[in-house]
Design a protein around this motif. Structure first.
Motif, PDB file in Angstrom:
ATOM      1  N   LYS A 358       0.824  -1.210   0.000  1.00  0.00           N
ATOM      2  CA  LYS A 358       0.000   0.000   0.000  1.00  0.00           C
ATOM      3  C   LYS A 358       0.857   1.258   0.000  1.00  0.00           C
ATOM      4  N   ASN A 359       1.951   1.239   0.730  1.00  0.00           N
ATOM      5  CA  ASN A 359       2.855   2.388   0.723  1.00  0.00           C
ATOM      6  C   ASN A 359       3.446   2.622  -0.660  1.00  0.00           C
ATOM      7  N   THR A 360       3.735   1.541  -1.365  1.00  0.00           N
ATOM      8  CA  THR A 360       4.273   1.646  -2.720  1.00  0.00           C
ATOM      9  C   THR A 360       3.256   2.283  -3.659  1.00  0.00           C
ATOM     10  N   ILE A 361       1.991   1.881  -3.514  1.00  0.00           N
ATOM     11  CA  ILE A 361       0.932   2.460  -4.338  1.00  0.00           C
ATOM     12  C   ILE A 361       0.779   3.943  -4.064  1.00  0.00           C
ATOM     13  N   VAL A 362       0.803   4.315  -2.798  1.00  0.00           N
ATOM     14  CA  VAL A 362       0.674   5.728  -2.427  1.00  0.00           C
ATOM     15  C   VAL A 362       1.828   6.534  -3.002  1.00  0.00           C
ATOM     16  N   GLN A 363       3.033   6.002  -2.879  1.00  0.00           N
ATOM     17  CA  GLN A 363       4.212   6.701  -3.397  1.00  0.00           C
ATOM     18  C   GLN A 363       4.154   6.836  -4.914  1.00  0.00           C
ATOM     19  N   SER A 364       3.664   5.793  -5.578  1.00  0.00           N
ATOM     20  CA  SER A 364       3.559   5.824  -7.042  1.00  0.00           C
ATOM     21  C   SER A 364       2.557   6.891  -7.489  1.00  0.00           C
ATOM     22  N   LYS A 365       1.419   6.973  -6.785  1.00  0.00           N
ATOM     23  CA  LYS A 365       0.412   7.982  -7.130  1.00  0.00           C
ATOM     24  C   LYS A 365       0.934   9.382  -6.869  1.00  0.00           C
ATOM     25  N   SER A 366       1.724   9.522  -5.794  1.00  0.00           N
ATOM     26  CA  SER A 366       2.277  10.837  -5.448  1.00  0.00           C
ATOM     27  C   SER A 366       3.248  11.312  -6.518  1.00  0.00           C
TER      28      SER A 366
END
Length: 369
Positions: A358-366
């Motif tokens: 989930k952290n990876t997804i958030v970072q990717s969207k950011s």
């Protein structure tokens, strides 16, 4: 202590293949964490029924040394470079264990990690998990783990690994294991955080207050609850009666010539846990494949004159009490239970993988916004 129910979460975020799955301890815990385990792979035919009864995952019964990446793709539909894919490799560990075993019989399995690496190379999953005995990373002769780590580093994976005690991860045992987690998606990967708890004791998991009625040695439970205990010889019954309740050892009868064991005469300092009882208010010892035998470790019930039952061993392994074990005899079932990864440990590993994902997804969207 009541275990958390092993009910799959409705929302799946990751999917996994559980190599060397056995009876399904790792699969069960991963499902509980919210990961969709597509399949378990193992050569053991005696684990198939146990695995499939309790899990919605497919059991692929095969020899991993001849199974191919194309075979796995056809059976599961997985693809290369899938960021949401987890590969779990808990290969047989007898060769690297400190427990006295016939190394010649287990030597053929010592390089199975190398075969696991083949599948990692073919699919490059987003995440990798390995759980094994501490000897896997401690042995100076084990080039396989070193080569595996080097391969992952060269393939842009980052990892964290170390020796952990299951008692710090919700398991009522002193169970030291080697744990390894890796990802190619980010730097955000680490072993689950240890959590000390004084509640993880034998008393809080087995005994009459936890649904285990008093039974004699040799009791056969014909139901799926398998609260069955091994037979004891008359001599061992006498030994148990003289073994002090709550942690007593064979020292209680060492001066009795009719009961003392020749191998231990004058050698009170060796193998102190053999023919011993568990303590109520301490964690259990490591539940091995022969935990139902009084003579193979500290597996005597804290107060009843018998070894712990099959269901008691499974409960100390954190399997839910409605987990059904199938096997041709008690030894087969005990082996399934003892070889398993404790589901609660697996659940905590899975939760950390989902957090990282989930952290990876958030970072990717950011980054993309």
């Amino acid at each position: 202590m009541k275990l958390k129910p092993m009910i799959p979460h409705k929302k799946k975020t990751l999917k996994a293949i559980d190599f060397f799955c056995g009876a399904g301890g790792m699969t069960q815990g991963m499902i509980q964490s919210g990961i969709d385990v597509l399949a378990g792979i193992d050569i053991a035919s005696d684990c198939k029924q146990t695995y499939e009864i309790n899990n919605s995952s497919t059991y692929i019964e095969t020899d991993i040394t001849s199974y191919t990446a194309d075979d796995l793709k056809e059976a599961t539909g997985i693809l290369k470079n899938d960021d949401s894919l987890v590969f779990i490799g808990c290969s047989p560990c007898q060769y690297w264990t400190k427990i006295r075993t016939n190394k010649s019989k287990s030597k053929m399995t010592k390089d199975l990690l190398d075969r696991f690496k083949y599948f990692v190379h073919e699919f490059l999953p987003g995440y990798i998990v390995i759980e094994n005995v501490p000897g896997l990373c401690n042995s100076s002769e084990n080039r396989v783990l070193r080569d595996f780590k080097q391969y992952l580093s060269d393939s842009s994976y980052v990892f964290d690994d170390g020796i952990i005690n299951g008692n710090d991860y919700g398991v009522p045992q002193n169970r030291r294991r080697y744990l390894f987690v890796a990802t190619r998606l980010s730097e955000d990967i680490r072993l689950p955080e240890a959590e000390k708890s004084d509640d993880l004791t034998v008393r809080n998991f087995i005994g009459r207050n936890n649904g285990f009625k008093k039974i004699p040695a040799g009791h056969k439970d014909e139901t799926d609850y398998i609260h069955s205990s091994a037979n004891l010889s008359k001599q061992n019954i006498q030994r148990m009666k003289l073994t002090k309740r709550d942690g007593g050892t064979r020292h209680c009868w060492k001066d009795n010539p009719a009961l003392q064991i020749n191998a231990y005469k004058g050698r009170d300092d060796i193998f102190g846990d053999v023919y011993a009882r568990m303590w109520w208010d301490k964690p259990a010892p490591t539940i091995t494949t022969r935990f139902n035998s009084f003579s193979n470790g500290r597996f005597g019930h804290p107060e009843e004159n018998r070894a712990i039952s099959l269901r008691e061993g499974a409960t100390l392994q954190t399997f839910p009490k409605d987990y059904i074990f199938k096997g041709s005899n008690n030894a087969t079932i005990a082996r399934q239970i003892g070889n398993a990864v404790p589901p609660e440990l697996a659940r905590r590993i899975g939760i950390d993988l989902i957090r990282s994902w989930k952290n990876t997804i958030v970072q990717s969207k950011s980054k993309s916004s």
